[in-house]
Motif scaffolding. Structure first.
Motif, PDB file in Angstrom:
ATOM      1  N   SER A   1     -25.543 -26.394 -23.950  1.00  0.00           N
ATOM      2  CA  SER A   1     -26.125 -27.276 -22.762  1.00  0.00           C
ATOM      3  C   SER A   1     -26.460 -26.333 -21.607  1.00  0.00           C
ATOM      4  CB  SER A   1     -24.829 -28.228 -22.680  1.00  0.00           C
ATOM      5  OG  SER A   1     -23.742 -27.687 -22.155  1.00  0.00           O
ATOM      6  N   ALA A   2     -25.970 -25.178 -21.452  1.00  0.00           N
ATOM      7  CA  ALA A   2     -26.046 -24.465 -20.526  1.00  0.00           C
ATOM      8  C   ALA A   2     -27.371 -23.328 -20.814  1.00  0.00           C
ATOM      9  CB  ALA A   2     -24.826 -23.490 -19.992  1.00  0.00           C
ATOM     10  N   LYS A   3     -27.509 -23.102 -21.974  1.00  0.00           N
ATOM     11  CA  LYS A   3     -28.614 -22.254 -22.405  1.00  0.00           C
ATOM     12  C   LYS A   3     -29.818 -22.449 -21.848  1.00  0.00           C
ATOM     13  CE  LYS A   3     -26.510 -20.678 -26.810  1.00  0.00           C
ATOM     14  NZ  LYS A   3     -26.755 -20.945 -28.293  1.00  0.00           N
ATOM     15  N   GLY A   4     -30.611 -21.302 -21.158  1.00  0.00           N
ATOM     16  CA  GLY A   4     -31.662 -21.334 -20.475  1.00  0.00           C
ATOM     17  C   GLY A   4     -31.590 -21.996 -19.212  1.00  0.00           C
ATOM     18  N   ARG A   5     -30.476 -22.527 -18.648  1.00  0.00           N
ATOM     19  CA  ARG A   5     -30.703 -23.180 -17.338  1.00  0.00           C
ATOM     20  C   ARG A   5     -29.758 -22.359 -16.370  1.00  0.00           C
ATOM     21  NH1 ARG A   5     -28.701 -28.367 -16.596  1.00  0.00           N
ATOM     22  NH2 ARG A   5     -27.426 -28.058 -18.564  1.00  0.00           N
ATOM     23  N   PHE A   6     -28.329 -21.943 -16.980  1.00  0.00           N
ATOM     24  CA  PHE A   6     -27.301 -21.293 -16.346  1.00  0.00           C
ATOM     25  C   PHE A   6     -27.022 -20.021 -16.422  1.00  0.00           C
ATOM     26  CE2 PHE A   6     -24.065 -25.489 -16.347  1.00  0.00           C
ATOM     27  CZ  PHE A   6     -25.241 -26.254 -15.747  1.00  0.00           C
ATOM     28  N   THR A   7     -26.934 -19.124 -15.774  1.00  0.00           N
ATOM     29  CA  THR A   7     -26.575 -17.581 -15.679  1.00  0.00           C
ATOM     30  C   THR A   7     -25.330 -17.284 -15.284  1.00  0.00           C
ATOM     31  OG1 THR A   7     -29.037 -17.328 -15.469  1.00  0.00           O
ATOM     32  CG2 THR A   7     -27.541 -15.256 -15.331  1.00  0.00           C
ATOM     33  N   ILE A   8     -24.646 -16.630 -16.027  1.00  0.00           N
ATOM     34  CA  ILE A   8     -23.230 -16.030 -15.533  1.00  0.00           C
ATOM     35  C   ILE A   8     -23.342 -14.487 -15.366  1.00  0.00           C
ATOM     36  CG2 ILE A   8     -22.369 -15.507 -18.027  1.00  0.00           C
ATOM     37  CD1 ILE A   8     -19.577 -16.326 -17.176  1.00  0.00           C
ATOM     38  N   SER A   9     -23.022 -13.949 -14.573  1.00  0.00           N
ATOM     39  CA  SER A   9     -22.895 -12.678 -13.897  1.00  0.00           C
ATOM     40  C   SER A   9     -21.586 -12.238 -13.475  1.00  0.00           C
ATOM     41  CB  SER A   9     -23.968 -12.395 -13.112  1.00  0.00           C
ATOM     42  OG  SER A   9     -23.686 -13.131 -11.976  1.00  0.00           O
ATOM     43  N   ARG A  10     -21.351 -11.047 -13.129  1.00  0.00           N
ATOM     44  CA  ARG A  10     -20.114 -10.186 -12.581  1.00  0.00           C
ATOM     45  C   ARG A  10     -20.425  -9.159 -11.789  1.00  0.00           C
ATOM     46  NH1 ARG A  10     -15.874  -9.566 -17.139  1.00  0.00           N
ATOM     47  NH2 ARG A  10     -14.849  -8.088 -15.713  1.00  0.00           N
ATOM     48  N   ASP A  11     -19.497  -8.966 -11.008  1.00  0.00           N
ATOM     49  CA  ASP A  11     -19.311  -7.794 -10.074  1.00  0.00           C
ATOM     50  C   ASP A  11     -17.926  -7.165 -10.475  1.00  0.00           C
ATOM     51  OD1 ASP A  11     -18.994  -5.639  -8.298  1.00  0.00           O
ATOM     52  OD2 ASP A  11     -20.245  -6.760  -6.927  1.00  0.00           O
ATOM     53  N   ASN A  12     -17.921  -6.258 -11.115  1.00  0.00           N
ATOM     54  CA  ASN A  12     -16.592  -5.434 -11.648  1.00  0.00           C
ATOM     55  C   ASN A  12     -15.871  -4.854 -10.375  1.00  0.00           C
ATOM     56  OD1 ASN A  12     -16.938  -6.397 -14.166  1.00  0.00           O
ATOM     57  ND2 ASN A  12     -17.916  -4.407 -15.045  1.00  0.00           N
ATOM     58  N   ASP A  13     -16.629  -4.064  -9.403  1.00  0.00           N
ATOM     59  CA  ASP A  13     -15.872  -3.962  -8.239  1.00  0.00           C
ATOM     60  C   ASP A  13     -15.288  -4.667  -7.350  1.00  0.00           C
ATOM     61  OD1 ASP A  13     -18.657  -1.336  -7.913  1.00  0.00           O
ATOM     62  OD2 ASP A  13     -16.910  -1.085  -9.202  1.00  0.00           O
ATOM     63  N   LYS A  14     -16.012  -5.947  -7.329  1.00  0.00           N
ATOM     64  CA  LYS A  14     -15.305  -7.008  -6.605  1.00  0.00           C
ATOM     65  C   LYS A  14     -14.553  -7.969  -7.330  1.00  0.00           C
ATOM     66  CE  LYS A  14     -19.265  -7.004  -3.323  1.00  0.00           C
ATOM     67  NZ  LYS A  14     -20.246  -7.746  -2.738  1.00  0.00           N
ATOM     68  N   ASN A  15     -14.303  -7.887  -8.582  1.00  0.00           N
ATOM     69  CA  ASN A  15     -13.515  -8.768  -9.433  1.00  0.00           C
ATOM     70  C   ASN A  15     -14.104 -10.153  -9.176  1.00  0.00           C
ATOM     71  OD1 ASN A  15     -11.788  -6.626 -10.643  1.00  0.00           O
ATOM     72  ND2 ASN A  15     -10.699  -6.734  -8.984  1.00  0.00           N
ATOM     73  N   THR A  16     -15.342 -10.449  -9.355  1.00  0.00           N
ATOM     74  CA  THR A  16     -15.945 -11.693  -8.935  1.00  0.00           C
ATOM     75  C   THR A  16     -17.009 -11.894 -10.077  1.00  0.00           C
ATOM     76  OG1 THR A  16     -15.695 -11.373  -6.760  1.00  0.00           O
ATOM     77  CG2 THR A  16     -17.348 -12.797  -7.268  1.00  0.00           C
TER      78      THR A  16
ATOM     79  N   LYS B   1     -28.859 -31.102 -14.305  1.00  0.00           N
ATOM     80  CA  LYS B   1     -28.932 -32.611 -14.707  1.00  0.00           C
ATOM     81  C   LYS B   1     -27.579 -33.531 -14.616  1.00  0.00           C
ATOM     82  CE  LYS B   1     -31.127 -30.900 -18.942  1.00  0.00           C
ATOM     83  NZ  LYS B   1     -31.050 -30.712 -20.388  1.00  0.00           N
ATOM     84  N   PRO B   2     -27.779 -34.900 -14.276  1.00  0.00           N
ATOM     85  CA  PRO B   2     -26.498 -35.688 -13.996  1.00  0.00           C
ATOM     86  C   PRO B   2     -25.621 -35.163 -14.886  1.00  0.00           C
ATOM     87  CG  PRO B   2     -28.525 -36.875 -13.693  1.00  0.00           C
ATOM     88  CD  PRO B   2     -28.898 -35.470 -14.462  1.00  0.00           C
ATOM     89  N   GLU B   3     -25.697 -34.872 -16.207  1.00  0.00           N
ATOM     90  CA  GLU B   3     -24.754 -34.502 -16.938  1.00  0.00           C
ATOM     91  C   GLU B   3     -23.886 -33.417 -16.937  1.00  0.00           C
ATOM     92  OE1 GLU B   3     -27.823 -35.549 -17.738  1.00  0.00           O
ATOM     93  OE2 GLU B   3     -28.527 -34.671 -19.578  1.00  0.00           O
ATOM     94  N   ASP B   4     -24.343 -32.514 -15.698  1.00  0.00           N
ATOM     95  CA  ASP B   4     -23.909 -31.385 -15.446  1.00  0.00           C
ATOM     96  C   ASP B   4     -22.544 -31.558 -14.478  1.00  0.00           C
ATOM     97  OD1 ASP B   4     -26.688 -29.729 -15.464  1.00  0.00           O
ATOM     98  OD2 ASP B   4     -25.444 -29.570 -16.810  1.00  0.00           O
ATOM     99  N   THR B   5     -22.403 -32.763 -14.261  1.00  0.00           N
ATOM    100  CA  THR B   5     -21.483 -33.255 -13.067  1.00  0.00           C
ATOM    101  C   THR B   5     -20.205 -33.130 -13.460  1.00  0.00           C
ATOM    102  OG1 THR B   5     -23.033 -34.825 -11.887  1.00  0.00           O
ATOM    103  CG2 THR B   5     -20.594 -35.278 -11.776  1.00  0.00           C
TER     104      THR B   5
END
Length: 121
Positions: free
Chosen positions: A62-77, A86-90
């Motif tokens: 459901s998230a492919k192509g629309r959501f992007t996960i990323s991280r900053d290891n120095d900030k542990n974020t 979409k409404p179904e992402d609520t």
């Protein structure tokens, strides 16, 4: 002790974008895998996306192509950029972080407090 503080979320119209972040602080040797989950009203919590320390990612269909996960290891974020919402992402979005403690190098799993994402049609 480790604390996870989420920010972002809110109300957006369908087709819009939102960005979430989750910062881990406290007794941390390193942050291992990080992930975002969500829970819609009346439904079970479901996995949205994961990212390894090295940056390998996986997404729910459901998230492919629309959501992007990323991280900053120095900030542990960890971040979640959500586009073409979409409404179904609520739902309430939770970060989940596996932390290696400096005490005996043991790994522990932590959850953020959750942040509400509402997508109107």
């Amino acid at each position: 002790q480790v604390q996870l503080v989420e920010s972002g979320g809110g109300l957006v119209q369908a087709g819009g974008s939102l960005s979430l972040s989750c910062a881990a602080s406290g007794s941390i040797l390193s942050a291992n895998a990080m992930a975002w989950y969500r829970q819609a009203p009346g439904k079970q919590r479901e996995l949205v996306a994961t990212i390894t320390r090295g940056g390998n990612t996986n997404y729910a269909d459901s998230a492919k192509g629309r959501f992007t996960i990323s991280r900053d290891n120095d900030k542990n974020t960890v971040y979640l950029q959500m586009n073409r919402l979409k409404p179904e992402d609520t739902g309430v979005y939770y970060c989940n972080v596996n932390i290696r403690s400096p005490v005996r190098s043991r790994d522990y799993n932590y959850w953020g407090q959750g942040t509400q994402v509402t997508v109107s049609s």
